[in-house]
Design an enzyme around this catalytic site. Sequence first.
Site, short mmCIF file in Angstrom:
data_model
loop_
_atom_site.label_atom_id
_atom_site.label_comp_id
_atom_site.label_asym_id
_atom_site.label_seq_id
_atom_site.Cartn_x
_atom_site.Cartn_y
_atom_site.Cartn_z
N GLU A 14 0.88 -1.16 0.00
CA GLU A 14 0.00 0.00 0.00
C GLU A 14 0.93 1.21 0.00
O GLU A 14 1.81 1.29 0.85
CB GLU A 14 -0.83 0.02 1.29
CG GLU A 14 -1.81 -1.11 1.42
CD GLU A 14 -2.41 -1.13 2.84
OE1 GLU A 14 -3.23 -0.25 3.13
OE2 GLU A 14 -2.03 -2.00 3.63
N ARG B 36 5.88 -12.84 9.56
CA ARG B 36 6.49 -11.56 9.25
C ARG B 36 7.85 -11.47 9.95
O ARG B 36 8.12 -12.20 10.89
CB ARG B 36 5.59 -10.40 9.67
CG ARG B 36 5.24 -10.41 11.16
CD ARG B 36 4.19 -9.36 11.51
NE ARG B 36 4.76 -8.02 11.43
CZ ARG B 36 4.33 -7.09 10.58
NH1 ARG B 36 3.36 -7.34 9.74
NH2 ARG B 36 4.87 -5.91 10.59
N LYS C 261 4.90 0.40 9.36
CA LYS C 261 4.89 1.72 8.73
C LYS C 261 4.27 2.76 9.63
O LYS C 261 4.71 3.90 9.69
CB LYS C 261 4.10 1.65 7.42
CG LYS C 261 4.94 1.20 6.25
CD LYS C 261 4.14 1.27 4.98
CE LYS C 261 3.11 0.17 4.92
NZ LYS C 261 2.55 -0.06 3.61
P1 ATP Z 1 3.05 -2.41 8.07
O1 ATP Z 1 2.60 -3.48 9.01
O2 ATP Z 1 4.46 -2.01 8.25
O3 ATP Z 1 2.13 -1.23 7.99
P2 ATP Z 1 1.82 -3.52 5.82
O4 ATP Z 1 1.67 -4.98 5.87
O5 ATP Z 1 0.62 -2.70 6.07
O6 ATP Z 1 3.05 -3.09 6.68
P3 ATP Z 1 1.93 -3.40 3.01
O7 ATP Z 1 2.32 -2.26 2.17
O8 ATP Z 1 0.54 -3.84 3.00
O9 ATP Z 1 2.40 -3.04 4.46
O10 ATP Z 1 2.90 -4.62 2.77
C1 ATP Z 1 3.17 -5.18 1.52
C2 ATP Z 1 3.58 -6.60 1.72
O11 ATP Z 1 4.68 -6.70 2.62
C3 ATP Z 1 2.46 -7.42 2.31
O12 ATP Z 1 2.32 -8.59 1.53
C4 ATP Z 1 2.91 -7.74 3.69
O13 ATP Z 1 2.45 -9.00 4.08
C5 ATP Z 1 4.42 -7.69 3.57
N1 ATP Z 1 5.03 -7.31 4.84
C6 ATP Z 1 4.75 -6.23 5.59
N2 ATP Z 1 5.45 -6.23 6.73
C7 ATP Z 1 6.21 -7.34 6.71
C8 ATP Z 1 7.16 -7.92 7.61
N3 ATP Z 1 7.48 -7.34 8.77
N4 ATP Z 1 7.74 -9.09 7.27
C9 ATP Z 1 7.45 -9.67 6.09
N5 ATP Z 1 6.57 -9.19 5.20
C10 ATP Z 1 5.95 -8.04 5.50
MG MG Z 2 -1.05 -3.82 4.89
#
Ligand code: ATP
Ligand code: MG
Length: 556
Positions: free
Chosen positions: A28, A253, A263
Amino acid sequence: MTDFIREIIAEDLASGKHKLIVSRFPPEPNGYLHIGHAKSICLNFGVAAENNGRCHLRFDDTNPAAENVEYVDSIQEDVKWLGFDWGEHLYYASDYFDKLYGFAVELIRKGKAYVCTLGTDEFKEYRGVPKRPGKESPARNRPVEESLDLFERMKSGEFEDGAYVLRAKIDMASPNLHMRDPAIYRIKRATHHRTGDQWCIYPMYDFAHCLSDSLENITHSLCTLEFEVHRPLYDWILEALDVFPSRQIEFARLNLSYTVVSKRKLMQLVDGHHVNGWDDSRMPTVSGLRRRGYTPESIRNFCDRIGITKFDGLTDISLLEHCIREELNKTAPRVMAVLDPVKVVIDNYPEDQVEELDAINNPENESAGTRKIPFSKIIYIEREDFREEPHKKFYRLAPGREVRLRYAYFITCTDIDKDPSTGEVTEIHCTYDPETRGGDAPDGRKVRGTIHWVSDAGGADLEVRLCDRLFADERPDADGADFLENINPDSMKVLTCKAEPSLVNAGAGARYQFERKGYFFVDPVDSEPGRPRFNRIVSLRDSWSKIEKKGRTPKK
Ligand code: ATP
Ligand code: MG
């Protein structure tokens, strides 16, 4: 290296279920990428490359209020920098808004979605808790025609934000709250960074995400464990619409000690000015790691080593540090710089003489050759390399003690000057043995300590920033702790060091080992020609683990 996801993919190829593997990385665009995303990027692009498949970069841009072009651009830059290429497969969920709208209409037509009037609070109240069935919305059995009409009017802007939502009609008694008639479209007047004001209704993330995967024929939709409870909803939507059934597989994760990987929390650090922006060299963002001096190789290597599992854990940040150390040990030229200088006068060295001595650029790599470094009557050494009253294991310089100056001579301390008010040593007097040029005594006499130094002749005063861990606590955000309270107050120290002449013209982006002091990177943003500024990437050894072993564990 294999893992359960790679095994599933191998089986799907072997059984003929898929001929072409298609994965995607779906951020996102509401913040900068962090090291956790790097794990997901390495996995998604990795499995595609290993199987001659392809990996898409798709922006899941369904929440215009939080998204913007700055993030879209930074994400592309970071993925490229990590070494991955999506080719022509760059997509945006917003490109599918028309199709997604069509899918929503189709669900209504099939009697599988309805327009609901419950407000946010009522919505939650009716949804209930996992242990007890929820209550059906009074709108649940609204005739299809009515929902179709209302949905179209939602789209054309007749209603206020939040007045109606479109909900999937699934099961209000499901133990999984995501299946209790989740909202799939909402009214929201917000200007989208790509579609502008064309839409006043936006699909919910869950609806857009699984259908975007399906539209792109993603065979394996890899995501983190928190989406496991969303999977039944995704499967339900894809089945209800009879579209390509992307298979979601969840993995753990990355959680990294002494930092936060979210984020939202990183944004708090930026907005609260606890750091100097997303690319602050202490941030666990890809741009911060890049600014700090990490290489893409070291990050990919780290992601390889942590592997892919189903179990949430905490990865020790020292593994990441180990990866860059290991790489730079082989590749970074070694130079001398004194971070906390104290002046040494070599009393028996000729006043105006400057010699050029040979120094080895990298003992790990002979082809890196040698360079000349000046030696003169006045030099600087680290303050910590001198002790007026040495303890038993202190082998460096002390009154009456002889040590080796790396690549130069043996020197013996004869006297010291101190500031009478503070007692601080201001000058150390030594004599040198001219016979020991290059660092060896012809009579075979040994010294126990070898220290680095920089000559007053030709050396320069340069800025170094000692970046340390951003948080003092191993799990700064554990159990709802206020992570902002756990910021390490010493996470950034700016010093002026004495550096050997070769460093004056160090180019932006160059990496060095400062002998005995760690690996340093010429900051590409703040450096100027002839005025490099150095970020310490990592110290030479894991000083934190040493502290912990001694029992002086940083506060828990
Ligand atoms: P955050 O939790 O930091 O806000 P998010 O999951 O909302 O991250 P996205 O932009 O939706 O952020 O993430 C894109 C991809 O990265 C998703 O498929 C998510 O599962 C993966 N991702 C996010 N954080 C991690 C992490 N700590 N380890 C592995 N993969 C991750
Ligand atoms: Mg997300």
